[in-house]
Motif scaffolding. Structure first.
Motif, PDB file in Angstrom:
ATOM      1  N   SER A   1       0.825  -1.201   0.000  1.00  0.00           N
ATOM      2  CA  SER A   1       0.000   0.000   0.000  1.00  0.00           C
ATOM      3  C   SER A   1       0.860   1.253   0.000  1.00  0.00           C
ATOM      4  O   SER A   1       1.996   1.243   0.496  1.00  0.00           O
ATOM      5  CB  SER A   1      -0.904   0.031   1.249  1.00  0.00           C
ATOM      6  OG  SER A   1      -1.789  -1.062   1.267  1.00  0.00           O
TER       7      SER A   1
ATOM      8  N   ARG B   1      -9.768  -1.007  -4.703  1.00  0.00           N
ATOM      9  CA  ARG B   1      -8.377  -0.996  -4.221  1.00  0.00           C
ATOM     10  C   ARG B   1      -7.917   0.409  -3.832  1.00  0.00           C
ATOM     11  O   ARG B   1      -7.149   0.556  -2.875  1.00  0.00           O
ATOM     12  CB  ARG B   1      -7.437  -1.540  -5.304  1.00  0.00           C
ATOM     13  CG  ARG B   1      -7.721  -2.954  -5.719  1.00  0.00           C
ATOM     14  CD  ARG B   1      -6.616  -3.496  -6.625  1.00  0.00           C
ATOM     15  NE  ARG B   1      -6.467  -2.736  -7.875  1.00  0.00           N
ATOM     16  CZ  ARG B   1      -5.342  -2.156  -8.279  1.00  0.00           C
ATOM     17  NH1 ARG B   1      -4.252  -2.231  -7.542  1.00  0.00           N
ATOM     18  NH2 ARG B   1      -5.308  -1.499  -9.438  1.00  0.00           N
TER      19      ARG B   1
ATOM     20  N   ASN C   1      -4.256   0.478  -2.150  1.00  0.00           N
ATOM     21  CA  ASN C   1      -4.049  -0.825  -1.523  1.00  0.00           C
ATOM     22  C   ASN C   1      -3.965  -1.912  -2.590  1.00  0.00           C
ATOM     23  O   ASN C   1      -4.356  -1.706  -3.731  1.00  0.00           O
ATOM     24  CB  ASN C   1      -5.186  -1.133  -0.556  1.00  0.00           C
ATOM     25  CG  ASN C   1      -5.293  -0.139   0.571  1.00  0.00           C
ATOM     26  OD1 ASN C   1      -4.288   0.426   1.025  1.00  0.00           O
ATOM     27  ND2 ASN C   1      -6.505   0.094   1.036  1.00  0.00           N
TER      28      ASN C   1
END
Length: 129
Positions: free
Chosen positions: A17, A67, A84
C-alpha cells in the motif's frame, strides 16, 4: 492560480500500500473538484480517481475500484489517494489535478484531462513483482 504538490510516492512490493498526498495552495481549495491521473512509460496519461468539492461524490476508473480510495480534507487543502493491493501495472507517475468546478454533471467528464485546469509535477509509484 492553484499550485499542487504531490508526495508519498515510492517503491513498494506487489500487494502493498501507499498513500499519495496532494497539497494545494492559492485560491480557495474547496472551490475545486480534484482528480488523480497516472502516466506509465510509453502510455498516455490516464484517469485514476476524482472527488467533488465536498467529497460527497467520487469517481474511479474500473481497474482501481475496490483498491484505491480518494479523499480530501478541505481544512488542510489536501487530497489523498490511498492505494491498496498494488499491482505492477499500477507503476506510473501519478499526477494531482484541480478542476474549476464543484462537481461534474456527468461522471464521464471527471475522467477527461481537459476538464482540469491545474496540474502538479507528479510523483513516481513503482510496484515490484
Amino acid at each position: 492560480q492553484v499550485q499542487l504538490v504531490e508526495s508519498g510516492g515510492g517503491l513498494v512490493q506487489a500487494g502493498g500500500s501507499l498513500r499519495l498526498s496532494c497539497a494545494a495552495s492559492g485560491r480557495a481549495f474547496s472551490s475545486y473538484a480534484m482528480g488523480w491521473f497516472r502516466q506509465a512509460p510509453g502510455k498516455e496519461r490516464a484517469f485514476v480517481a476524482a472527488i467533488s468539492w465536498s467529497g460527497s461524490s467520487t469517481y474511479y476508473t474500473d481497474s482501481v475500484k475496490g483498491r484505491f480510495t480518494i479523499s480530501r480534507d478541505n481544512a488542510k487543502n489536501t487530497v489523498y489517494l490511498q492505494m491498496n493491493s498494488l499491482k505492477p501495472e499500477d507503476t506510473a507517475v501519478y499526477y494531482c489535478a484541480a478542476a474549476a468546478t464543484t462537481d461534474w454533471i456527468a461522471p464521464t467528464l471527471a475522467h477527461q484531462a481537459l476538464e482540469y485546469d491545474y496540474w502538479g509535477q507528479g510523483t513516481q509509484v513503482t510496484v515490484s513483482s
